[in-house]
Design an enzyme around this catalytic site. Structure first.
Site, short mmCIF file in Angstrom:
data_model
loop_
_atom_site.label_atom_id
_atom_site.label_comp_id
_atom_site.label_asym_id
_atom_site.label_seq_id
_atom_site.Cartn_x
_atom_site.Cartn_y
_atom_site.Cartn_z
N LYS A 1 0.82 -1.22 0.00
CA LYS A 1 0.00 0.00 0.00
C LYS A 1 0.86 1.28 0.00
O LYS A 1 2.07 1.22 0.23
CB LYS A 1 -0.93 -0.03 1.21
CG LYS A 1 -1.97 -1.17 1.15
CD LYS A 1 -2.96 -1.05 2.29
CE LYS A 1 -4.02 -2.15 2.20
NZ LYS A 1 -5.06 -1.96 3.22
N TYR B 1 -12.53 -2.28 -3.91
CA TYR B 1 -13.04 -2.27 -2.54
C TYR B 1 -14.56 -2.18 -2.46
O TYR B 1 -15.11 -1.77 -1.43
CB TYR B 1 -12.39 -1.14 -1.74
CG TYR B 1 -10.98 -1.46 -1.28
CD1 TYR B 1 -10.74 -2.54 -0.44
CD2 TYR B 1 -9.91 -0.68 -1.66
CE1 TYR B 1 -9.45 -2.84 -0.01
CE2 TYR B 1 -8.61 -0.97 -1.23
CZ TYR B 1 -8.40 -2.05 -0.40
OH TYR B 1 -7.13 -2.35 0.04
N ASN C 1 -2.17 0.06 6.73
CA ASN C 1 -1.70 -1.22 7.28
C ASN C 1 -0.80 -1.98 6.31
O ASN C 1 -0.70 -3.20 6.36
CB ASN C 1 -2.88 -2.07 7.78
CG ASN C 1 -3.85 -2.43 6.68
OD1 ASN C 1 -3.72 -2.00 5.54
ND2 ASN C 1 -4.83 -3.26 7.01
N HIS D 1 -2.34 -5.53 1.52
CA HIS D 1 -3.63 -6.19 1.33
C HIS D 1 -3.35 -7.59 0.83
O HIS D 1 -2.43 -7.80 0.04
CB HIS D 1 -4.48 -5.45 0.29
CG HIS D 1 -5.64 -6.30 -0.21
ND1 HIS D 1 -6.82 -6.36 0.45
CD2 HIS D 1 -5.73 -7.16 -1.25
CE1 HIS D 1 -7.63 -7.22 -0.19
NE2 HIS D 1 -6.99 -7.71 -1.23
N GLU E 1 -9.31 -10.86 -8.05
CA GLU E 1 -8.41 -9.72 -7.83
C GLU E 1 -7.20 -9.77 -8.76
O GLU E 1 -6.80 -8.75 -9.33
CB GLU E 1 -7.98 -9.68 -6.35
CG GLU E 1 -9.14 -9.32 -5.42
CD GLU E 1 -8.79 -9.36 -3.94
OE1 GLU E 1 -9.69 -9.07 -3.12
OE2 GLU E 1 -7.64 -9.69 -3.58
P1 CMP Z 1 -7.60 -4.44 3.36
O1 CMP Z 1 -7.19 -5.84 3.60
O2 CMP Z 1 -6.94 -3.73 2.23
O3 CMP Z 1 -9.18 -4.36 3.16
C1 CMP Z 1 -9.94 -3.21 3.45
C2 CMP Z 1 -9.14 -2.16 4.13
O4 CMP Z 1 -9.88 -1.14 4.76
C3 CMP Z 1 -8.34 -2.78 5.23
O5 CMP Z 1 -7.31 -3.58 4.69
C4 CMP Z 1 -7.91 -1.55 6.02
O6 CMP Z 1 -6.68 -1.02 5.58
C5 CMP Z 1 -8.99 -0.52 5.70
N1 CMP Z 1 -9.72 -0.09 6.88
C6 CMP Z 1 -9.76 1.16 7.35
N2 CMP Z 1 -10.50 1.23 8.45
C7 CMP Z 1 -10.94 -0.02 8.71
C8 CMP Z 1 -11.76 -0.60 9.73
N3 CMP Z 1 -12.28 0.13 10.73
N4 CMP Z 1 -12.01 -1.94 9.66
C9 CMP Z 1 -11.50 -2.69 8.65
N5 CMP Z 1 -10.72 -2.19 7.66
C10 CMP Z 1 -10.43 -0.87 7.69
#
Ligand code: CMP
Length: 139
Positions: free
Chosen positions: A10, A50, A113, A116, A127
């Site tokens: 990311k 998403y 984070n 993904h 994907e």
């Molecule tokens: P990802 O695995 O990319 O899938 C959805 C993303 O939304 C997740 O990782 C997080 O980076 C982001 N995100 C932001 N806020 C939240 C939240 N409260 N709960 C879950 N995902 C979140």
């Protein structure tokens, strides 16, 4: 069973110049990076990717963060790659991620984070197909 899963490094990872460190954890876990490209996600790509989260309160911020800076899209291959990569990534919220996982090591917050990974083999196929063709992944 040998599988392929889809990964994104990311914007928080490309910004901090730690894509190599993350790739070292991925490769150290026995996953092979068989496809990899640095791209800037368009808003349309991020929204489609998403879409399952579109009713969630964080959707707008997620799309804007994911499109603001480059990402690295990847195809990872290995035994049980989908589950293995989820284990290697750690919990979505880095505060809950296990020691040694990518998110424990590198993530800044639940939104930033670092990585993904697909949550199922079916989603991995969908994907991967959004970003790679078979010709992008030499045998
Ligand atoms: P990802 O695995 O990319 O899938 C959805 C993303 O939304 C997740 O990782 C997080 O980076 C982001 N995100 C932001 N806020 C939240 C939240 N409260 N709960 C879950 N995902 C979140």
């Amino acid at each position: 069973m040998t599988e392929r899963t889809f990964s994104i490094l990311k914007p928080d990872a490309t910004r901090r110049n730690i894509t190599g460190k993350i790739n070292a954890v991925i490769e150290g876990a026995g996953l092979r990076i068989v496809g990899q490209r640095r791209i800037r996600l368009t808003e349309a790509q991020a929204k489609t990717f998403y879409e399952v989260h579109k009713e969630r309160p964080f959707y707008g911020e997620l799309v804007s963060q994911m499109t603001a800076e480059p990402v690295v899209v990847q195809v990872l291959e290995g035994d049980n790659a989908v589950a293995k990569y989820r284990e290697v990534m750690g919990a979505t919220n880095p505060e809950q991620a296990a020691e040694g996982t990518i998110r424990k090591l590198f993530a800044l917050s639940i939104g930033e984070n670092s990585v993904h990974g697909s949550d199922s083999l079916d989603n991995a196929k969908l994907e991967i197909a959004q970003f790679f063709t078979d010709a992008d992944i030499p045998g």
